[in-house]
Design an enzyme around this catalytic site. Structure first.
Site, PDB file in Angstrom:
ATOM      1  N   GLY A  15      -3.339  -3.984   9.322  1.00 12.58           N
ATOM      2  CA  GLY A  15      -2.515  -4.461   9.900  1.00 12.58           C
ATOM      3  C   GLY A  15      -1.942  -5.827   9.419  1.00 12.58           C
ATOM      4  N   MET A  43     -12.355   4.733  -1.276  1.00  4.19           N
ATOM      5  CA  MET A  43     -13.005   4.364  -0.043  1.00  4.19           C
ATOM      6  C   MET A  43     -13.252   6.117  -0.156  1.00  4.19           C
ATOM      7  SD  MET A  43     -10.157   3.425   2.795  1.00  4.19           S
ATOM      8  CE  MET A  43      -8.842   3.325   1.160  1.00  4.19           C
ATOM      9  N   MET A  75      -8.996   8.169  -0.508  1.00  3.64           N
ATOM     10  CA  MET A  75      -9.891   8.387   0.362  1.00  3.64           C
ATOM     11  C   MET A  75     -10.232   9.849   0.095  1.00  3.64           C
ATOM     12  SD  MET A  75      -7.871   7.181   3.920  1.00  3.64           S
ATOM     13  CE  MET A  75      -7.081   5.748   3.299  1.00  3.64           C
ATOM     14  N   HIS A  90      -8.025   1.349  -4.553  1.00  9.95           N
ATOM     15  CA  HIS A  90      -9.222   0.881  -3.478  1.00  9.95           C
ATOM     16  C   HIS A  90      -9.928   2.213  -2.842  1.00  9.95           C
ATOM     17  CE1 HIS A  90      -9.712  -0.308   1.301  1.00  9.95           C
ATOM     18  NE2 HIS A  90     -10.635  -0.103   0.530  1.00  9.95           N
ATOM     19  N   GLY A 106      -9.544   3.772   6.492  1.00 13.13           N
ATOM     20  CA  GLY A 106      -8.837   5.750   6.742  1.00 13.13           C
ATOM     21  C   GLY A 106      -7.632   5.768   7.313  1.00 13.13           C
ATOM     22  N   ASP A 154      -4.846   3.453  -2.066  1.00 15.76           N
ATOM     23  CA  ASP A 154      -5.697   4.177  -1.322  1.00 15.76           C
ATOM     24  C   ASP A 154      -6.107   5.228  -1.375  1.00 15.76           C
ATOM     25  OD1 ASP A 154      -5.814   1.809   0.706  1.00 15.76           O
ATOM     26  OD2 ASP A 154      -3.852   1.709   1.270  1.00 15.76           O
ATOM     27  N   SER A 173       0.772  -1.396   0.078  1.00 14.58           N
ATOM     28  CA  SER A 173      -0.258   0.145   0.059  1.00 14.58           C
ATOM     29  C   SER A 173       0.944   1.180  -0.272  1.00 14.58           C
ATOM     30  CB  SER A 173      -0.690   0.212   1.404  1.00 14.58           C
ATOM     31  OG  SER A 173      -1.572   1.681   1.403  1.00 14.58           O
ATOM     32  N   MET A 213     -11.523  -6.238   5.446  1.00 10.01           N
ATOM     33  CA  MET A 213     -10.779  -5.633   5.803  1.00 10.01           C
ATOM     34  C   MET A 213     -10.646  -5.231   7.469  1.00 10.01           C
ATOM     35  SD  MET A 213     -10.201  -2.875   3.772  1.00 10.01           S
ATOM     36  CE  MET A 213      -9.493  -1.773   5.178  1.00 10.01           C
ATOM     37  N   HIS A 256      -0.897  -1.122  -4.309  1.00  3.96           N
ATOM     38  CA  HIS A 256      -2.286  -0.817  -3.844  1.00  3.96           C
ATOM     39  C   HIS A 256      -2.395   0.773  -3.636  1.00  3.96           C
ATOM     40  CE1 HIS A 256      -5.928  -1.909  -1.123  1.00  3.96           C
ATOM     41  NE2 HIS A 256      -5.199  -1.387  -0.948  1.00  3.96           N
ATOM     42  N   ASP A 281      -6.801  -6.582   3.781  1.00  4.93           N
ATOM     43  CA  ASP A 281      -6.325  -5.355   3.922  1.00  4.93           C
ATOM     44  C   ASP A 281      -6.499  -4.699   5.469  1.00  4.93           C
ATOM     45  OD1 ASP A 281      -5.120  -2.471   3.298  1.00  4.93           O
ATOM     46  OD2 ASP A 281      -6.767  -1.986   1.907  1.00  4.93           O
ATOM     47  N   GLY A 340      -3.383   3.625   7.805  1.00  7.52           N
ATOM     48  CA  GLY A 340      -2.098   2.822   7.967  1.00  7.52           C
ATOM     49  C   GLY A 340      -2.019   2.646   9.690  1.00  7.52           C
ATOM     50  N   GLY A 341      -1.318   1.371   9.276  1.00  7.29           N
ATOM     51  CA  GLY A 341      -0.657   1.238  11.081  1.00  7.29           C
ATOM     52  C   GLY A 341      -1.926   1.058  11.667  1.00  7.29           C
TER      53      GLY A 341
END
Ligand code: DX5
Ligand code: ZN
Length: 225
Positions: free
Chosen positions: A186, A77, A46, A75, A151, A44, A17, A146, A42, A184, A153-154
């Site tokens: 963790g 969102m 948002m 992806h 929303g 993301d 990602s 998910m 990947h 997707d 990362g980490g």
């Protein structure tokens, strides 16, 4: 087309990602992923409405597409993803994934994505039951589960994801669907192998790859998990 993982002899796929990449040195990080064992990028997107964060959009995806030598897995969102299908195709998207929770007419949206010549995926938030996909599972190329709330990362991996993978795998087999299962949020070198054993076909990883000391080695570890 491209390596979409529908060969039983192939190992699982890795999709780093870029949300966790260095945005001031994107080309540098793209080239590391190009030469790594990773399979896809990947990306993301948002909108600050569907999720409480804003990331990047079409111009950044077009820029990534200029350097990326692997498929772009986008992806979304965002609310009303159906409005932007042709734009994401133009930007270089290969796989376009929309949230179940953000789309009213999912069947129409999935087919519109395919008509643009992209692979079509649907994403489920952690609280959304996989059984809701029963009547669309044969139409989709991929289901993204998910394993954190979308929303950011980490975040910490949600353990309930393992049983969702199992349920989804059973549904896919029972309906003769060829959908891939992507996970997707963790994902780390610690849980990757358990996810693959549970039935995951594609692992997305952001912070565990980009915050590691040796990106190539971490990707190798994820790929051979
Ligand atoms: C979260 C995004 C993820 C995120 C994963 O909303 O969908 O793709 O980048 O980041 P990690 O791997 O750090 O959980
Ligand atoms: Zn994502």
């Amino acid at each position: 087309m491209f390596n979409f993982g529908q060969n039983n002899f192939m190992s699982h796929l890795i999709a780093p990602s870029m949300l966790s990449a260095d945005f001031a040195n994107l080309q540098h990080d793209i080239e590391i992923i190009n030469k790594s064992e990773a399979d896809w990028f990947h990306l993301d997107v948002m909108d600050g409405v569907f999720v409480p964060n804003i990331s990047f959009g079409l111009p950044v995806i077009s820029a990534i597409n200029r350097y990326a030598t692997k498929p772009l897995d986008v992806h979304l969102m965002i609310v009303h993803p159906e409005r932007y299908i042709a734009d994401f195709k133009m930007a270089g998207t290969d796989i376009l994934t929309v949230h179940y929770e953000a789309v009213t007419h999912l069947h129409r949206t999935i087919h519109a994505i395919k008509e643009e010549g992209m692979k079509a995926g649907v994403v489920l938030n952690p609280h959304t039951n996989v059984m809701l996909l029963k009547d669309i599972i044969r139409d989709v190329d991929m289901v993204l589960l998910m394993s954190v709330n979308p929303g950011f990362g980490g975040q910490q991996f949600i353990e309930n994801t393992y049983s969702k993978i199992g349920e989804l795998k059973n549904m896919i087999h029972a309906s003769s669907s060829s959908a891939l299962i992507e996970v997707d949020g963790g994902v780390t070198t610690e849980n990757a192998s358990k996810l693959v054993k549970a039935g995951a076909d594609v692992l997305v990883a952001g912070s565990s790859i980009f915050k590691s000391d040796d990106i190539l080695k971490t990707i190798h570890t994820l790929k051979t998990a």
